[in-house]
Scaffold this motif. Sequence first.
Motif, PDB file in Angstrom:
ATOM      1  N   GLY A 223     -16.559  15.547  29.281  1.00  0.00           N
ATOM      2  CA  GLY A 223     -17.418  16.713  29.422  1.00  0.00           C
ATOM      3  C   GLY A 223     -18.641  16.630  28.528  1.00  0.00           C
TER       4      GLY A 223
ATOM      5  N   SER B  92     -18.129  24.028  27.023  1.00  0.00           N
ATOM      6  CA  SER B  92     -17.753  24.027  25.611  1.00  0.00           C
ATOM      7  C   SER B  92     -18.993  23.998  24.728  1.00  0.00           C
ATOM      8  CB  SER B  92     -16.871  22.811  25.300  1.00  0.00           C
ATOM      9  OG  SER B  92     -17.634  21.613  25.363  1.00  0.00           O
TER      10      SER B  92
ATOM     11  N   THR C 296     -16.037  24.796  34.348  1.00  0.00           N
ATOM     12  CA  THR C 296     -15.026  24.648  33.310  1.00  0.00           C
ATOM     13  C   THR C 296     -14.398  23.260  33.355  1.00  0.00           C
ATOM     14  OG1 THR C 296     -14.533  27.016  33.436  1.00  0.00           O
ATOM     15  CG2 THR C 296     -12.889  25.606  32.371  1.00  0.00           C
ATOM     16  N   ALA C 297     -14.154  22.779  34.568  1.00  0.00           N
ATOM     17  CA  ALA C 297     -13.558  21.454  34.714  1.00  0.00           C
ATOM     18  C   ALA C 297     -14.505  20.351  34.250  1.00  0.00           C
ATOM     19  CB  ALA C 297     -13.164  21.222  36.179  1.00  0.00           C
ATOM     20  N   LEU C 298     -15.813  20.545  34.481  1.00  0.00           N
ATOM     21  CA  LEU C 298     -16.793  19.516  34.126  1.00  0.00           C
ATOM     22  C   LEU C 298     -17.121  19.513  32.638  1.00  0.00           C
ATOM     23  CD1 LEU C 298     -19.336  19.745  37.095  1.00  0.00           C
ATOM     24  CD2 LEU C 298     -17.707  17.906  36.640  1.00  0.00           C
TER      25      LEU C 298
ATOM     26  N   ASP D 129     -14.787  27.725  37.953  1.00  0.00           N
ATOM     27  CA  ASP D 129     -13.784  26.736  37.559  1.00  0.00           C
ATOM     28  C   ASP D 129     -14.315  25.308  37.653  1.00  0.00           C
ATOM     29  OD1 ASP D 129     -13.968  26.780  40.280  1.00  0.00           O
ATOM     30  OD2 ASP D 129     -11.821  26.750  40.672  1.00  0.00           O
ATOM     31  N   VAL D 130     -15.347  25.098  38.480  1.00  0.00           N
ATOM     32  CA  VAL D 130     -15.976  23.780  38.542  1.00  0.00           C
ATOM     33  C   VAL D 130     -16.686  23.465  37.232  1.00  0.00           C
ATOM     34  CG1 VAL D 130     -17.758  22.389  39.677  1.00  0.00           C
ATOM     35  CG2 VAL D 130     -16.235  23.827  41.042  1.00  0.00           C
TER      36      VAL D 130
ATOM     37  N   GLU E   6     -12.637  17.505  26.014  1.00  0.00           N
ATOM     38  CA  GLU E   6     -12.638  16.150  26.540  1.00  0.00           C
ATOM     39  C   GLU E   6     -13.966  15.457  26.289  1.00  0.00           C
ATOM     40  OE1 GLU E   6     -11.740  18.780  28.195  1.00  0.00           O
ATOM     41  OE2 GLU E   6      -9.598  18.544  28.598  1.00  0.00           O
TER      42      GLU E   6
ATOM     43  N   GLY F 193     -15.876  21.994  30.189  1.00  0.00           N
ATOM     44  CA  GLY F 193     -15.028  22.785  29.307  1.00  0.00           C
ATOM     45  C   GLY F 193     -14.077  21.933  28.502  1.00  0.00           C
ATOM     46  N   GLY F 194     -13.334  22.589  27.622  1.00  0.00           N
ATOM     47  CA  GLY F 194     -12.338  21.877  26.822  1.00  0.00           C
ATOM     48  C   GLY F 194     -12.948  20.942  25.804  1.00  0.00           C
TER      49      GLY F 194
END
Length: 298
Positions: free
Chosen positions: A214, A245, A204-206, A201-202, A211, A208-209
């Motif tokens: 990222g 991503s 993904t937060a950094l 999840d780290v 944004e 991912g998506g």
Amino acid sequence: MNLRRELIYIWYYFSVQFEQIFVYWVVGMMIGSAISVFAKDHIHHALIYLQKKHFGIFGIFVAAFLGIASPLCMYGTIPIAASFSKEGMKDDWLASFMMSSILLNPQLIIYSAALGQEVLIIRIASCLLCGITAGLLVHFIYKEPSFFNFNSFDEPVNKDTDDNLVLRYLKNLGRNIKATGVYFFLGILLSALFQRYVPADVMTALFGGDEALGVLMAATIGVPLYACGGGTIPLLQQWLWEGMSLGSAASFMLTGPSTKLTNLGALKIVLGLRRFCLYLVYVMVFSFMTGMLINLIL
């Protein structure tokens, strides 16, 4: 923490990823060495031949394709580009050829197949576009007498000189293994450590998506982390599994080779300080915009 247990975990992650990508490394080296020994001169002669045919601006596109087809590293590409310049090749063609050659080669294409078809297509397309765009910018914007200064570079030294073709190929393959092997295994080790100690999840937060942060972070970490193309494949594979991503991956794959320290040292010599700074700005802006566009589309 039980050291023996942790080592077993790390070895497990290492062995799993090794089995998945080892074949790509071997096949990539075999094909890369074959192109270097048997096709390199033909690729370079084709570019000189096309220049004499006065293709004009359309030659920028051809130069980008031939840059990717060339198996040479940057310190091998620049002397070749210097010889092209002496033959009268224009700076826009040279910019396209050199930019593409920095970013990708046949061996790295094979390595990148381990990341999946979608990532492979993105890598090839973005590297081609980066080379073509560099050539077009030089063609339309830079009007001074010469964009490059090759005075410090001599003709490239050809190490593939053995009369026996089999020995010539094997010697090239041996140099290939020596040059990439350490980075390949180090990349797998780093990937195993990431998998064991960095929660998914780290990542993904950094990265991912969709944004912008990222993509920007991926472009930025490509600068210090990129030492060898093959060595980054295990890391990218792991990061993609954990939520990176496609746009962030594309951004990393563009900034990494283009800001590799050995490449920067060579480019600083042939560009000079002002044009070298423009090169860095171009690379960062192009990689960021490419990553954002890919995330928007895909």
